[in-house]
Design an enzyme around this catalytic site. Structure first.
Site, short mmCIF file in Angstrom:
data_model
loop_
_atom_site.label_atom_id
_atom_site.label_comp_id
_atom_site.label_asym_id
_atom_site.label_seq_id
_atom_site.Cartn_x
_atom_site.Cartn_y
_atom_site.Cartn_z
N LYS A 89 0.86 -1.19 0.00
CA LYS A 89 0.00 0.00 0.00
C LYS A 89 0.88 1.22 0.00
CE LYS A 89 -3.93 2.13 0.27
NZ LYS A 89 -3.48 2.82 -0.98
N GLN A 110 7.23 3.77 3.95
CA GLN A 110 5.82 3.37 3.98
C GLN A 110 5.62 2.09 4.81
OE1 GLN A 110 3.95 5.50 1.50
NE2 GLN A 110 2.27 5.06 2.87
N LYS A 113 5.38 3.32 8.46
CA LYS A 113 4.22 4.20 8.60
C LYS A 113 2.94 3.37 8.60
CE LYS A 113 4.03 7.49 5.51
NZ LYS A 113 3.68 8.39 4.37
N LYS A 125 5.39 1.75 -3.06
CA LYS A 125 5.31 3.10 -3.63
C LYS A 125 5.55 3.02 -5.13
CE LYS A 125 4.71 7.37 -2.19
NZ LYS A 125 4.02 7.85 -0.97
N GLY A 164 -2.76 8.29 -4.25
CA GLY A 164 -2.10 9.50 -4.72
C GLY A 164 -0.85 9.87 -3.92
N ASP A 165 -0.10 10.79 -4.46
CA ASP A 165 1.04 11.43 -3.79
C ASP A 165 1.28 12.71 -4.60
OD1 ASP A 165 3.24 10.71 -1.63
OD2 ASP A 165 4.35 11.57 -3.29
N ASN A 239 -2.27 19.01 -1.66
CA ASN A 239 -3.28 18.31 -0.87
C ASN A 239 -2.97 18.34 0.63
OD1 ASN A 239 -3.85 15.32 0.38
ND2 ASN A 239 -5.61 16.16 -0.69
P1 NDP Z 1 0.66 17.80 -4.15
O1 NDP Z 1 1.13 17.46 -5.51
O2 NDP Z 1 -0.78 17.99 -3.91
O3 NDP Z 1 1.39 19.12 -3.63
C1 NDP Z 1 2.77 19.19 -3.57
C2 NDP Z 1 3.16 20.57 -3.10
O4 NDP Z 1 4.55 20.58 -2.80
C3 NDP Z 1 2.95 21.63 -4.16
O5 NDP Z 1 2.70 22.87 -3.55
C4 NDP Z 1 4.30 21.64 -4.89
O6 NDP Z 1 4.58 22.85 -5.56
C5 NDP Z 1 5.25 21.44 -3.72
N1 NDP Z 1 6.45 20.75 -4.21
C6 NDP Z 1 6.51 19.54 -4.80
N2 NDP Z 1 7.76 19.23 -5.16
C7 NDP Z 1 8.49 20.27 -4.79
C8 NDP Z 1 9.87 20.55 -4.90
N3 NDP Z 1 10.73 19.69 -5.46
N4 NDP Z 1 10.30 21.73 -4.39
C9 NDP Z 1 9.41 22.59 -3.81
N5 NDP Z 1 8.10 22.38 -3.69
C10 NDP Z 1 7.66 21.24 -4.18
O7 NDP Z 1 1.25 16.67 -3.20
P2 NDP Z 1 0.81 16.25 -1.72
O8 NDP Z 1 0.31 17.44 -0.97
O9 NDP Z 1 -0.04 15.06 -1.84
O10 NDP Z 1 2.20 15.77 -1.11
C11 NDP Z 1 3.06 16.62 -0.39
C12 NDP Z 1 4.00 15.79 0.48
O11 NDP Z 1 3.22 15.00 1.39
C13 NDP Z 1 4.87 14.77 -0.28
O12 NDP Z 1 6.09 14.64 0.40
C14 NDP Z 1 4.07 13.49 -0.16
O13 NDP Z 1 4.90 12.34 -0.29
C15 NDP Z 1 3.56 13.63 1.27
N6 NDP Z 1 2.39 12.83 1.63
C16 NDP Z 1 1.25 12.87 0.89
C17 NDP Z 1 0.13 12.14 1.29
C18 NDP Z 1 -1.16 12.22 0.58
O14 NDP Z 1 -2.12 11.60 1.06
N7 NDP Z 1 -1.29 12.95 -0.50
C19 NDP Z 1 0.21 11.25 2.46
C20 NDP Z 1 1.44 11.33 3.21
C21 NDP Z 1 2.49 12.09 2.77
P3 NDP Z 1 4.37 22.93 -7.16
O15 NDP Z 1 2.89 22.92 -7.36
O16 NDP Z 1 5.04 24.19 -7.55
O17 NDP Z 1 5.05 21.71 -7.74
O1 2IT Z 2 2.93 8.89 1.59
C1 2IT Z 2 1.79 8.42 1.77
O2 2IT Z 2 1.48 7.86 2.82
C2 2IT Z 2 0.80 8.60 0.69
N1 2IT Z 2 1.11 9.21 -0.32
C3 2IT Z 2 -0.56 8.01 0.84
C4 2IT Z 2 -0.57 6.56 0.47
C5 2IT Z 2 -1.92 5.90 0.43
O3 2IT Z 2 -1.92 4.71 0.07
O4 2IT Z 2 -2.93 6.51 0.76
#
Ligand code: NDP
Ligand code: 2IT
Length: 446
Positions: A89, A110, A113, A125, A164-165, A239
């Site tokens: 997952k 992961q 976590k 992943k 998603g990520d 997100n």
């Molecule tokens: P999104 O794509 O929704 O948003 C990512 C954000 O981070 C955007 O604002 C983006 O800016 C910025 N960003 C991405 N890459 C870079 C970079 N190299 N340098 C600077 N800014 C950057 O992703 P999420 O919000 O889903 O994910 C954000 C973080 O949270 C990641 O590390 C992800 O692995 C982690 N995460 C996500 C989960 C989820 O459920 N979605 C769960 C647990 C962890 P821009 O738009 O300019 O690219």
């Molecule tokens: O980093 C993470 O935990 C995620 N991007 C969410 C993974 C998931 O299966 O919901």
């Protein structure tokens, strides 16, 4: 590190040029020494050498046609890291920086976590070096369909359940789910983060950001503090960042800065989250647009600058290694007293060492951002039962899970390090124990 240094050396020798993977493994191994001292049978059973080697790594060509009729070729990845406690997952990331090292660090994290969530999910992943920025909806769809055409051969509701990520949200999950269904003729919970009308769970969109705040709220409470009146800085505006901002604000924080990869905005009156949602979720535009409407706010180019904004609480929610040693020192010098990681591995190991030395409240990613995947597992449960829970039910379960993760991490920290506030060690140890016990019980080909 005595016992585990040879394991680390073998990881580096076997996986050259994978700095992010080395970083993630080293951070975990550094904290597991006292556990392995108590369990020599796990060393003997090769648990450590096995846990750092993915069960399966899939790399594939993703060819698609852009709007100009040109053929584009990207690389797809799925790393199925560990299935000891459940189907693989973990999310899928679309970003030009994606490579095997990044997918492996994410997959490795992961494992622990997912174990911490208390739910039956293994670690995996995936992703691609595809850059969704500036692409039309049709191009995104074409890419997602081509990506899923190969990925569909390797996943399944009881095998591996992606989500998603970075760069993968509801739109991309929809296109990928459609393609999976087209190819396999089955309507199953093979992806999470689905639309609410076709198997998605209420509160999954909010879950990572909300969960981060629920976790930090527990950690703050344990030290007589709270979000109330705390000046807060949140990096990213995707997100995780958006829903962290919403919940932190609900809990009484004043969020004054957010960012994207081009720079950060500072709004002394507090971020207008509806405006951020309009810019990022609806228009998919740049955060710099914010200052056109909120004329008292400022935009500054560059990502690291956000850590120079004075704050009580910092919530890094963008990407890996966004806080290096220098940024960590700046935060601490400015009086930041709590840091909660919404992103995966947003702090370098040197930055983490600095937080621990300063004794601030620190919620490490594996524990603090587990709310997203936990709610994904709740989506899987609802899909299996073919029923839907209400927003309130899912949100209540999420909150309870985050509280129990805090409890498990602080108890393990106390037991193994004598310091209940070392949540880095606590989260790694609590997550590891369940997986190690399962791997040991399930044996090895002999
Ligand atoms: P999104 O794509 O929704 O948003 C990512 C954000 O981070 C955007 O604002 C983006 O800016 C910025 N960003 C991405 N890459 C870079 C970079 N190299 N340098 C600077 N800014 C950057 O992703 P999420 O919000 O889903 O994910 C954000 C973080 O949270 C990641 O590390 C992800 O692995 C982690 N995460 C996500 C989960 C989820 O459920 N979605 C769960 C647990 C962890 P821009 O738009 O300019 O690219
Ligand atoms: O980093 C993470 O935990 C995620 N991007 C969410 C993974 C998931 O299966 O919901």
């Amino acid at each position: 590190m005595k016992l585990l240094q040879p394991v680390m050396d073998r990881v580096i020798a076997r996986n050259p040029n994978q700095p992010e993977f080395h970083q993630a493994v080293s951070e975990v191994l550094e904290t597991l020494e006292p556990v392995l001292e108590k369990h020599p049978e796990w060393m003997q059973a090769g648990i450590m050498d096995r846990i750092v080697e993915p069960e399966r790594q899939i790399m594939f060509r993703v060819a698609w046609v852009d709007d100009n009729g040109n053929v584009q070729v990207n690389r797809g990845f799925r790393v199925q890291f560990n299935s000891a406690i459940g189907p693989y997952k973990g999310g899928i990331r679309f970003h030009p920086s994606v490579n095997l090292s990044i997918i492996k660090f994410l997959g490795f994290e992961q494992i622990f976590k997912n174990s911490l969530t208390t739910l039956p999910i293994g670690g995996g992943k995936g992703g691609s070096d595809f850059d969704p920025k500036g692409k039309s909806d049709r191009e995104i769809m074409a890419f997602c369909q081509s990506f899923m055409t190969e990925l569909s051969k390797h996943i399944g509701a009881d095998t591996d359940v992606p989500a998603g990520d970075i760069g993968v949200g509801g739109r991309e999950i929809g296109f990928m789910y459609g393609q999976y269904k087209r190819l396999r003729n089955e309507f199953t919970g093979v992806l999470t983060g689905k639309g609410l009308g076709w198997g998605g769970s209420l509160a999954r969109t909010e879950a990572t950001g909300f969960g981060l705040c629920y976790f930090m709220d527990e950690a703050l409470k344990a030290q007589g503090k709270s979000f109330k009146g705390a000046t807060t800085v949140i990096s990213g505006s995707g997100n995780v960042a958006i829903y962290a901002c919403q919940k932190a604000t609900e809990l009484g924080a004043k969020v004054v800065a957010m960012s994207d990869s081009s720079g950060y905005i500072y709004d002394a009156e507090g971020i207008d989250l509806d405006l951020i949602k309009e810019i990022k979720e609806v228009k998919r535009a740049r955060i710099s647009e914010y200052v056109k409407t909120r004329t008292n706010a400022t935009f500054t180019e560059g990502c690291r600058g956000i850590w120079t904004v004075k704050c009580d609480i910092a919530l890094p929610c963008a990407t890996q290694n966004e806080i290096n040693l220098e940024s960590a020192k700046t935060l601490l010098a400015n009086g930041t007293w709590a840091i909660g990681e919404g992103a995966n591995m947003p702090s370098t190991n040197e930055a983490i060492a600095e937080y621990l030395k300063a004794g601030i409240i620190f919620g490490p990613a594996k524990a603090a951002n587990a709310g997203g995947v936990a709610t994904s597992a709740l989506e899987m449960s609802q899909n299996s039962m073919r029923l839907n829970w209400t927003f309130e039910e899912v949100d209540a379960k999420l909150k309870q899970i985050m509280q129990s993760i805090y409890k498990a991490a602080s108890e393990a920290a106390l037991e193994y390090t004598g310091n209940a506030n070392n949540l880095v060690a606590g989260a790694n140890i609590a997550g590891f124990l369940k997986v190690a016990k399962a791997m040991y019980a399930q044996g090895i080909a002999y």
